[in-house]
Write a protein that holds these residues in place. Structure first.
Motif, PDB file in Angstrom:
ATOM      1  N   ASP A 171       0.819  -1.204   0.000  1.00  0.00           N
ATOM      2  CA  ASP A 171       0.000   0.000   0.000  1.00  0.00           C
ATOM      3  C   ASP A 171       0.856   1.259   0.000  1.00  0.00           C
ATOM      4  OD1 ASP A 171      -2.287  -1.560   0.061  1.00  0.00           O
ATOM      5  OD2 ASP A 171      -2.368  -1.593   2.254  1.00  0.00           O
ATOM      6  N   GLU A 172       1.996   1.201   0.706  1.00  0.00           N
ATOM      7  CA  GLU A 172       2.881   2.353   0.800  1.00  0.00           C
ATOM      8  C   GLU A 172       4.115   2.125  -0.064  1.00  0.00           C
ATOM      9  OE1 GLU A 172       3.775   2.971   4.870  1.00  0.00           O
ATOM     10  OE2 GLU A 172       1.691   3.414   5.439  1.00  0.00           O
ATOM     11  N   PRO A 173       4.702   3.180  -0.607  1.00  0.00           N
ATOM     12  CA  PRO A 173       5.888   3.033  -1.457  1.00  0.00           C
ATOM     13  C   PRO A 173       7.062   2.433  -0.686  1.00  0.00           C
ATOM     14  CG  PRO A 173       4.939   5.242  -1.645  1.00  0.00           C
ATOM     15  CD  PRO A 173       4.256   4.587  -0.498  1.00  0.00           C
ATOM     16  N   ILE A 174       7.931   1.744  -1.403  1.00  0.00           N
ATOM     17  CA  ILE A 174       9.156   1.235  -0.801  1.00  0.00           C
ATOM     18  C   ILE A 174      10.034   2.420  -0.415  1.00  0.00           C
ATOM     19  CG2 ILE A 174      11.213  -0.175  -1.166  1.00  0.00           C
ATOM     20  CD1 ILE A 174       8.623  -1.772  -1.107  1.00  0.00           C
ATOM     21  N   ASP A 175      10.532   2.400   0.825  1.00  0.00           N
ATOM     22  CA  ASP A 175      11.412   3.478   1.278  1.00  0.00           C
ATOM     23  C   ASP A 175      12.711   2.876   1.808  1.00  0.00           C
ATOM     24  OD1 ASP A 175      10.760   2.396   3.750  1.00  0.00           O
ATOM     25  OD2 ASP A 175       9.413   4.040   4.316  1.00  0.00           O
ATOM     26  N   ALA A 176      13.557   3.705   2.393  1.00  0.00           N
ATOM     27  CA  ALA A 176      14.863   3.233   2.868  1.00  0.00           C
ATOM     28  C   ALA A 176      14.729   2.214   3.998  1.00  0.00           C
ATOM     29  CB  ALA A 176      15.713   4.415   3.321  1.00  0.00           C
ATOM     30  N   HIS A 177      13.601   2.244   4.701  1.00  0.00           N
ATOM     31  CA  HIS A 177      13.401   1.282   5.795  1.00  0.00           C
ATOM     32  C   HIS A 177      12.956  -0.082   5.284  1.00  0.00           C
ATOM     33  CE1 HIS A 177      13.964   4.337   8.868  1.00  0.00           C
ATOM     34  NE2 HIS A 177      13.123   5.130   8.221  1.00  0.00           N
ATOM     35  N   SER A 178      12.229  -0.118   4.180  1.00  0.00           N
ATOM     36  CA  SER A 178      11.696  -1.378   3.671  1.00  0.00           C
ATOM     37  C   SER A 178      12.455  -1.921   2.465  1.00  0.00           C
ATOM     38  CB  SER A 178      10.220  -1.214   3.301  1.00  0.00           C
ATOM     39  OG  SER A 178      10.045  -0.203   2.315  1.00  0.00           O
ATOM     40  N   VAL A 179      13.406  -1.156   1.927  1.00  0.00           N
ATOM     41  CA  VAL A 179      14.060  -1.569   0.690  1.00  0.00           C
ATOM     42  C   VAL A 179      14.851  -2.867   0.865  1.00  0.00           C
ATOM     43  CG1 VAL A 179      16.189  -0.225   1.054  1.00  0.00           C
ATOM     44  CG2 VAL A 179      15.421  -0.766  -1.273  1.00  0.00           C
ATOM     45  N   GLN A 180      15.381  -3.102   2.061  1.00  0.00           N
ATOM     46  CA  GLN A 180      16.156  -4.337   2.260  1.00  0.00           C
ATOM     47  C   GLN A 180      15.262  -5.567   2.132  1.00  0.00           C
ATOM     48  OE1 GLN A 180      16.483  -6.625   5.292  1.00  0.00           O
ATOM     49  NE2 GLN A 180      17.742  -7.819   3.892  1.00  0.00           N
ATOM     50  N   PHE A 181      14.023  -5.481   2.609  1.00  0.00           N
ATOM     51  CA  PHE A 181      13.085  -6.592   2.457  1.00  0.00           C
ATOM     52  C   PHE A 181      12.741  -6.800   0.979  1.00  0.00           C
ATOM     53  CE2 PHE A 181      11.551  -4.952   6.780  1.00  0.00           C
ATOM     54  CZ  PHE A 181      12.457  -5.754   7.459  1.00  0.00           C
ATOM     55  N   TYR A 182      12.513  -5.698   0.294  1.00  0.00           N
ATOM     56  CA  TYR A 182      12.227  -5.731  -1.144  1.00  0.00           C
ATOM     57  C   TYR A 182      13.389  -6.376  -1.893  1.00  0.00           C
ATOM     58  CZ  TYR A 182      11.390  -3.715  -5.844  1.00  0.00           C
ATOM     59  OH  TYR A 182      11.198  -3.522  -7.198  1.00  0.00           O
ATOM     60  N   TYR A 183      14.603  -5.943  -1.567  1.00  0.00           N
ATOM     61  CA  TYR A 183      15.798  -6.442  -2.258  1.00  0.00           C
ATOM     62  C   TYR A 183      15.986  -7.940  -2.005  1.00  0.00           C
ATOM     63  CZ  TYR A 183      20.669  -6.464  -3.880  1.00  0.00           C
ATOM     64  OH  TYR A 183      21.842  -6.726  -4.554  1.00  0.00           O
ATOM     65  N   THR A 184      15.688  -8.381  -0.798  1.00  0.00           N
ATOM     66  CA  THR A 184      15.801  -9.811  -0.470  1.00  0.00           C
ATOM     67  C   THR A 184      14.930 -10.648  -1.396  1.00  0.00           C
ATOM     68  OG1 THR A 184      16.224  -9.294   1.858  1.00  0.00           O
ATOM     69  CG2 THR A 184      15.515 -11.539   1.357  1.00  0.00           C
ATOM     70  N   LEU A 185      13.689 -10.237  -1.562  1.00  0.00           N
ATOM     71  CA  LEU A 185      12.768 -10.996  -2.403  1.00  0.00           C
ATOM     72  C   LEU A 185      13.101 -10.839  -3.882  1.00  0.00           C
ATOM     73  CD1 LEU A 185       9.519 -10.240  -0.394  1.00  0.00           C
ATOM     74  CD2 LEU A 185      10.804 -12.381  -0.465  1.00  0.00           C
ATOM     75  N   LEU A 186      13.663  -9.706  -4.258  1.00  0.00           N
ATOM     76  CA  LEU A 186      14.117  -9.534  -5.636  1.00  0.00           C
ATOM     77  C   LEU A 186      15.274 -10.500  -5.930  1.00  0.00           C
ATOM     78  CD1 LEU A 186      14.071  -8.027  -8.340  1.00  0.00           C
ATOM     79  CD2 LEU A 186      15.572  -6.296  -7.308  1.00  0.00           C
ATOM     80  N   LEU A 187      16.185 -10.660  -4.968  1.00  0.00           N
ATOM     81  CA  LEU A 187      17.279 -11.616  -5.130  1.00  0.00           C
ATOM     82  C   LEU A 187      16.750 -13.042  -5.250  1.00  0.00           C
ATOM     83  CD1 LEU A 187      19.808 -10.157  -2.536  1.00  0.00           C
ATOM     84  CD2 LEU A 187      20.189 -10.330  -5.003  1.00  0.00           C
ATOM     85  N   ALA A 188      15.725 -13.365  -4.481  1.00  0.00           N
ATOM     86  CA  ALA A 188      15.132 -14.694  -4.574  1.00  0.00           C
ATOM     87  C   ALA A 188      14.565 -14.929  -5.970  1.00  0.00           C
ATOM     88  CB  ALA A 188      14.036 -14.852  -3.515  1.00  0.00           C
ATOM     89  N   LYS A 189      13.911 -13.913  -6.497  1.00  0.00           N
ATOM     90  CA  LYS A 189      13.361 -14.014  -7.851  1.00  0.00           C
ATOM     91  C   LYS A 189      14.475 -14.193  -8.871  1.00  0.00           C
ATOM     92  CE  LYS A 189      10.577 -11.337 -11.171  1.00  0.00           C
ATOM     93  NZ  LYS A 189      11.628 -11.076 -12.171  1.00  0.00           N
ATOM     94  N   GLU A 190      15.547 -13.417  -8.746  1.00  0.00           N
ATOM     95  CA  GLU A 190      16.649 -13.474  -9.706  1.00  0.00           C
ATOM     96  C   GLU A 190      17.382 -14.813  -9.670  1.00  0.00           C
ATOM     97  OE1 GLU A 190      17.586 -11.200 -12.038  1.00  0.00           O
ATOM     98  OE2 GLU A 190      15.765 -10.100 -11.502  1.00  0.00           O
ATOM     99  N   THR A 191      17.447 -15.430  -8.502  1.00  0.00           N
ATOM    100  CA  THR A 191      18.156 -16.703  -8.360  1.00  0.00           C
ATOM    101  C   THR A 191      17.259 -17.915  -8.596  1.00  0.00           C
ATOM    102  OG1 THR A 191      17.730 -16.723  -5.970  1.00  0.00           O
ATOM    103  CG2 THR A 191      19.817 -15.753  -6.716  1.00  0.00           C
ATOM    104  N   GLY A 192      15.962 -17.682  -8.709  1.00  0.00           N
ATOM    105  CA  GLY A 192      15.039 -18.799  -8.868  1.00  0.00           C
ATOM    106  C   GLY A 192      14.840 -19.595  -7.592  1.00  0.00           C
ATOM    107  N   MET A 193      15.149 -18.974  -6.455  1.00  0.00           N
ATOM    108  CA  MET A 193      14.989 -19.645  -5.165  1.00  0.00           C
ATOM    109  C   MET A 193      13.724 -19.128  -4.489  1.00  0.00           C
ATOM    110  SD  MET A 193      18.949 -19.690  -3.754  1.00  0.00           S
ATOM    111  CE  MET A 193      18.717 -21.038  -2.588  1.00  0.00           C
ATOM    112  N   SER A 194      12.992 -20.026  -3.873  1.00  0.00           N
ATOM    113  CA  SER A 194      11.785 -19.634  -3.154  1.00  0.00           C
ATOM    114  C   SER A 194      12.118 -19.459  -1.681  1.00  0.00           C
ATOM    115  CB  SER A 194      10.683 -20.680  -3.323  1.00  0.00           C
ATOM    116  OG  SER A 194      11.099 -21.940  -2.806  1.00  0.00           O
ATOM    117  N   VAL A 195      11.512 -18.468  -1.069  1.00  0.00           N
ATOM    118  CA  VAL A 195      11.719 -18.188   0.350  1.00  0.00           C
ATOM    119  C   VAL A 195      10.485 -18.614   1.119  1.00  0.00           C
ATOM    120  CG1 VAL A 195      12.062 -16.385   2.080  1.00  0.00           C
ATOM    121  CG2 VAL A 195      13.314 -16.287  -0.086  1.00  0.00           C
TER     122      VAL A 195
END
Length: 210
Positions: A171-195
């Motif tokens: 609901d809220e834009p990604i900011d500096a506090h939440s970007v690490q969570f976003y990046y974690t899931l982006l890495l999972a997508k890029e590696t084809g690994m499910s979390v």
């Protein structure tokens, strides 16, 4: 899920830079405080102790960020999980939990190692008052499996991570506090690994696998 990963490359880079700056502001500020004490005189030993401890802390955070967020070499480069172990132990030493790391050592694609370290950050955020973090690495030579367990008081998977993990656009834009969570899931997508997330009253377990 495609709607979730909508940040542009410049925006993602800017937010990650903000996150890294946030992590090192405190120890760098402490170094400055130590230098001010030296300038005032009369507290040389205390000032030098503060400077040394803060410099070690800042270095550990930067070394961790270099692998967890940085390019860490050219495209397609592999990273030694032993290096990830080293920077993780140094980083967590300045945090509240204790860290136990089990598993072999292998060269893995850099984004898999980045995912491992970012999952460790998520687990660390799940126990804000400290406790125990346990990292387990399995099947490194075939199909790596990462398991990070968090134990401690006031256990809670970070709500923003749960929101993003659900696959829905937040609901809220990604900011500096939440970007690490976003990046974690982006890495999972890029590696084809499910979390996978499993939470009980006693522990939170984060698992990543193909």
């Amino acid at each position: 899920m495609s709607e979730l990963f909508s940040l542009s490359a410049p925006d993602l880079a800017a937010l990650l830079c903000s996150r890294v700056c946030h992590d090192i502001i405190s120890p760098v500020g402490a170094i400055n405080n130590g230098l001010e004490l030296l300038d005032e005189g009369g507290a040389d030993e205390d000032a030098m102790s503060l400077i040394r401890a803060s410099a070690v802390n800042a270095s550990a955070r930067l070394q961790f960020a270099r692998i967890a967020f940085g390019a860490a070499g050219s495209a397609g480069m592999q990273i030694d999980t032993g290096d990830a172990h080293t920077v993780a132990m140094a980083f967590i030493k300045n945090e509240k939990p204790d860290l136990e790391w089990q598993g072999g050592r292998a060269l893995l694609p850099k984004n898999q190692v980045k995912l491992l370290l970012n999952l460790l950050l998520v687990a660390n955020a799940a126990i804000p008052r400290g406790g125990k973090l346990r990292v387990g690495l399995e099947e490194l030579e075939t199909s790596p499996v990462f398991t990070i367990k968090a134990e401690g008081p006031m256990l809670r998977v970070p709500p923003k991570f749960l929101e993003l993990h659900s696959g829905n656009k937040p609901d809220e834009p990604i900011d500096a506090h939440s970007v690490q969570f976003y990046y974690t899931l982006l890495l999972a997508k890029e590696t084809g690994m499910s979390v996978n997330i499993r939470a009980t009253a006693d522990e939170i377990i984060l698992t990543a696998r193909k």
